[in-house]
Design an enzyme around this catalytic site. Structure first.
Site, PDB file in Angstrom:
ATOM      1  N   ASP A   1     -12.009   8.177  -5.193  1.00  0.00           N
ATOM      2  CA  ASP A   1     -10.584   8.028  -5.523  1.00  0.00           C
ATOM      3  C   ASP A   1     -10.415   8.302  -7.015  1.00  0.00           C
ATOM      4  O   ASP A   1     -11.327   8.079  -7.811  1.00  0.00           O
ATOM      5  CB  ASP A   1     -10.063   6.628  -5.181  1.00  0.00           C
ATOM      6  CG  ASP A   1      -8.548   6.629  -4.978  1.00  0.00           C
ATOM      7  OD1 ASP A   1      -8.098   6.678  -3.815  1.00  0.00           O
ATOM      8  OD2 ASP A   1      -7.815   6.593  -5.993  1.00  0.00           O
TER       9      ASP A   1
ATOM     10  N   ALA B   1      -9.243   4.806  -1.832  1.00  0.00           N
ATOM     11  CA  ALA B   1      -8.837   3.444  -2.199  1.00  0.00           C
ATOM     12  C   ALA B   1      -7.542   3.043  -1.473  1.00  0.00           C
ATOM     13  O   ALA B   1      -6.660   3.887  -1.310  1.00  0.00           O
ATOM     14  CB  ALA B   1      -8.624   3.372  -3.709  1.00  0.00           C
ATOM     15  N   PRO B   2      -7.421   1.789  -1.012  1.00  0.00           N
ATOM     16  CA  PRO B   2      -8.334   0.666  -1.244  1.00  0.00           C
ATOM     17  C   PRO B   2      -9.449   0.502  -0.206  1.00  0.00           C
ATOM     18  O   PRO B   2     -10.142  -0.504  -0.210  1.00  0.00           O
ATOM     19  CB  PRO B   2      -7.393  -0.541  -1.191  1.00  0.00           C
ATOM     20  CG  PRO B   2      -6.366  -0.135  -0.190  1.00  0.00           C
ATOM     21  CD  PRO B   2      -6.165   1.352  -0.367  1.00  0.00           C
ATOM     22  N   GLY B   3      -9.624   1.469   0.692  1.00  0.00           N
ATOM     23  CA  GLY B   3     -10.827   1.435   1.511  1.00  0.00           C
ATOM     24  C   GLY B   3     -10.664   1.023   2.959  1.00  0.00           C
ATOM     25  O   GLY B   3     -11.661   0.794   3.643  1.00  0.00           O
TER      26      GLY B   3
ATOM     27  N   CYS C   1       0.904   8.946   5.354  1.00  0.00           N
ATOM     28  CA  CYS C   1       1.779   7.922   5.940  1.00  0.00           C
ATOM     29  C   CYS C   1       3.221   8.237   5.550  1.00  0.00           C
ATOM     30  O   CYS C   1       3.978   7.345   5.181  1.00  0.00           O
ATOM     31  CB  CYS C   1       1.357   6.526   5.504  1.00  0.00           C
ATOM     32  SG  CYS C   1       1.304   6.293   3.719  1.00  0.00           S
TER      33      CYS C   1
HETATM   34  C1  LIG Z   1      -2.895   7.049   0.896  1.00  0.00           C
HETATM   35  S1  LIG Z   1      -3.858   6.461  -0.401  1.00  0.00           S
HETATM   36  C2  LIG Z   1      -5.436   6.299   0.366  1.00  0.00           C
HETATM   37  C3  LIG Z   1      -5.562   5.116   1.295  1.00  0.00           C
HETATM   38  C4  LIG Z   1      -6.986   4.927   1.793  1.00  0.00           C
HETATM   39  N1  LIG Z   1      -7.484   6.113   2.451  1.00  0.00           N
HETATM   40  C5  LIG Z   1      -7.105   3.749   2.734  1.00  0.00           C
HETATM   41  O1  LIG Z   1      -7.108   3.938   3.954  1.00  0.00           O
HETATM   42  O2  LIG Z   1      -7.213   2.622   2.245  1.00  0.00           O
HETATM   43  C6  LIG Z   1      -4.093   7.874  -1.402  1.00  0.00           C
HETATM   44  C7  LIG Z   1      -5.067   7.699  -2.534  1.00  0.00           C
HETATM   45  O3  LIG Z   1      -5.228   8.964  -3.183  1.00  0.00           O
HETATM   46  C8  LIG Z   1      -5.598   8.705  -4.518  1.00  0.00           C
HETATM   47  N2  LIG Z   1      -5.451   9.953  -5.299  1.00  0.00           N
HETATM   48  C9  LIG Z   1      -4.348  10.453  -5.918  1.00  0.00           C
HETATM   49  N3  LIG Z   1      -4.621  11.630  -6.500  1.00  0.00           N
HETATM   50  C10 LIG Z   1      -5.931  11.902  -6.249  1.00  0.00           C
HETATM   51  C11 LIG Z   1      -6.801  12.973  -6.594  1.00  0.00           C
HETATM   52  N4  LIG Z   1      -6.368  14.013  -7.312  1.00  0.00           N
HETATM   53  N5  LIG Z   1      -8.092  12.920  -6.186  1.00  0.00           N
HETATM   54  C12 LIG Z   1      -8.533  11.855  -5.456  1.00  0.00           C
HETATM   55  N6  LIG Z   1      -7.747  10.811  -5.099  1.00  0.00           N
HETATM   56  C13 LIG Z   1      -6.466  10.831  -5.488  1.00  0.00           C
HETATM   57  C14 LIG Z   1      -4.671   7.570  -4.914  1.00  0.00           C
HETATM   58  O4  LIG Z   1      -5.194   6.861  -6.030  1.00  0.00           O
HETATM   59  C15 LIG Z   1      -4.642   6.725  -3.626  1.00  0.00           C
HETATM   60  O5  LIG Z   1      -5.561   5.679  -3.713  1.00  0.00           O
END
Ligand SMILES: C[S@@+](CC[C@H](N)C(=O)[O-])C[C@H]1O[C@@H](n2cnc3c(N)ncnc32)[C@H](O)[C@@H]1O
Length: 312
Positions: A137, A115-117, A235
């Site tokens: 997510d 998320a958010p994709g 990031c």
């Molecule tokens: C850096 S963001 C991802 C951004 C996404 N890949 C994008 O390009 O739009 C990291 C994500 O990891 C999720 N997250 C946190 N802990 C997690 C877990 N234990 N398992 C899966 N997702 C997790 C968070 O909710 C967050 O949305």
């Protein structure tokens, strides 16, 4: 030093001085707003069409990927092209992990923290809307954005799940051609967009994320088929969340191959060989850091890992 950089926590600046080779251009870039960029959504449109539709926003193709466009003027978020999913508003460095992962049509791909994709929809488009992308997510709140973006982008090859990434893979090991672990992190690299990310910044937060990231990186590796590849990305700049996580993975799975991270035309830097007196495994040298001054982007970190065919 610019006024905005002077507002960054002193401890954060000290750490950056210790890890970034040319500090002044780095901190100058970190203090300026990021360039506006969009990705052409090739499920629904092509670059020439988008260049025509957005011509009054002064679109400029970026030279390292045909579908990455910089916009000279603001306002794309209010345009029909955005609402119809013809373009996806995405920071340029965020387009790099899917390109390094290199998903192909017909493959099975797991996006563990989706998320958010932004990267889910990019992977789906790179796969020409075929095969399967499992976009997972943990956060219910962030899942709403993921569902909306996948729908707007017209992705027909995406299944969305809500689970802890470690638990998900326990039920589904060894099944994926490619895995993206775009891990939750301290987001230090995104201060160009919002200096407020540093309001939450602390060494404790870095340590907590590092633990979480190690678990998710191991889960991502377990999800790979023998011969499959995975990208681990963040990031953020903190070595505890980057090189240290890859070092942990390399020591836990000595057979794992750390492949060189490359994207022609896009400048990336060597990772750190050591941090706080701790030397990282030799393969970590194949990871790359993205610094904001090199391509006018946010900061990122990437590792490319292959599970060998003869994996245990
Ligand atoms: C850096 S963001 C991802 C951004 C996404 N890949 C994008 O390009 O739009 C990291 C994500 O990891 C999720 N997250 C946190 N802990 C997690 C877990 N234990 N398992 C899966 N997702 C997790 C968070 O909710 C967050 O949305």
């Amino acid at each position: 030093m610019t006024r905005r950089a002077a507002e960054f926590p002193g401890r954060f600046l000290d750490r950056c001085r210790a890890m970034v080779p040319d500090f002044e251009p780095f901190i100058d870039s970190m203090s300026r707003p990021p360039r506006r960029t969009v990705r052409v959504n090739t499920i629904k449109a092509n670059r020439e069409q988008v260049l025509g539709w957005l011509r009054n926003l002064d679109p400029q193709p970026l030279d390292w990927w045909e579908n990455a466009l910089a916009l000279g003027q603001p306002g794309v978020g209010k345009r029909l092209e955005h609402f119809l999913g013809l373009v996806y508003v995405q920071e340029a460095a965020s387009m790099v992990p899917p390109l390094v992962l290199g998903a192909e049509p017909g493959e099975t791909v797991l996006d563990l923290c989706a998320a958010p994709g932004s990267k889910t929809t990019q992977l789906a488009a790179m796969m020409e809307n075929t095969g399967l992308v499992v976009a997972n997510d943990y956060s219910q709140a962030r899942l709403r954005g993921l569902v909306g973006n996948v729908d707007r982008a017209g992705c027909l090859n995406v299944v969305i799940t809500r689970m802890d990434g470690v638990a998900l893979v326990r039920n589904w090991p060894g099944s994926c051609d490619r895995v993206l672990v775009d891990a939750p992190c301290t987001c230090e690299g995104t201060v160009r967009r919002s200096a407020r990310v540093l309001d939450q910044w602390s060494l404790d937060a870095i340590a907590r994320f590092s633990q979480l990231q190690k678990g998710l990186a191991v889960a991502g590796y377990h999800a790979l088929k023998p011969g499959g590849t995975m990208v681990y990305s963040t990031c953020t700049l903190a070595p505890e969340e980057n090189e240290e996580v890859v070092d942990y993975l390399a020591r836990r799975f000595p057979e794992a191959e750390l492949l060189p991270v490359e994207l022609p035309g896009f400048r990336m830097r060597q990772p750190l060989a050591e941090w706080n007196g701790r030397r990282f495994a030799t393969g970590v040298a194949n990871c790359r850091r993205i610094l904001p001054q090199d391509n006018d982007t946010e900061a990122f970190f990437l590792a490319l890992i292959r599970r060998p065919i003869e994996a245990r």
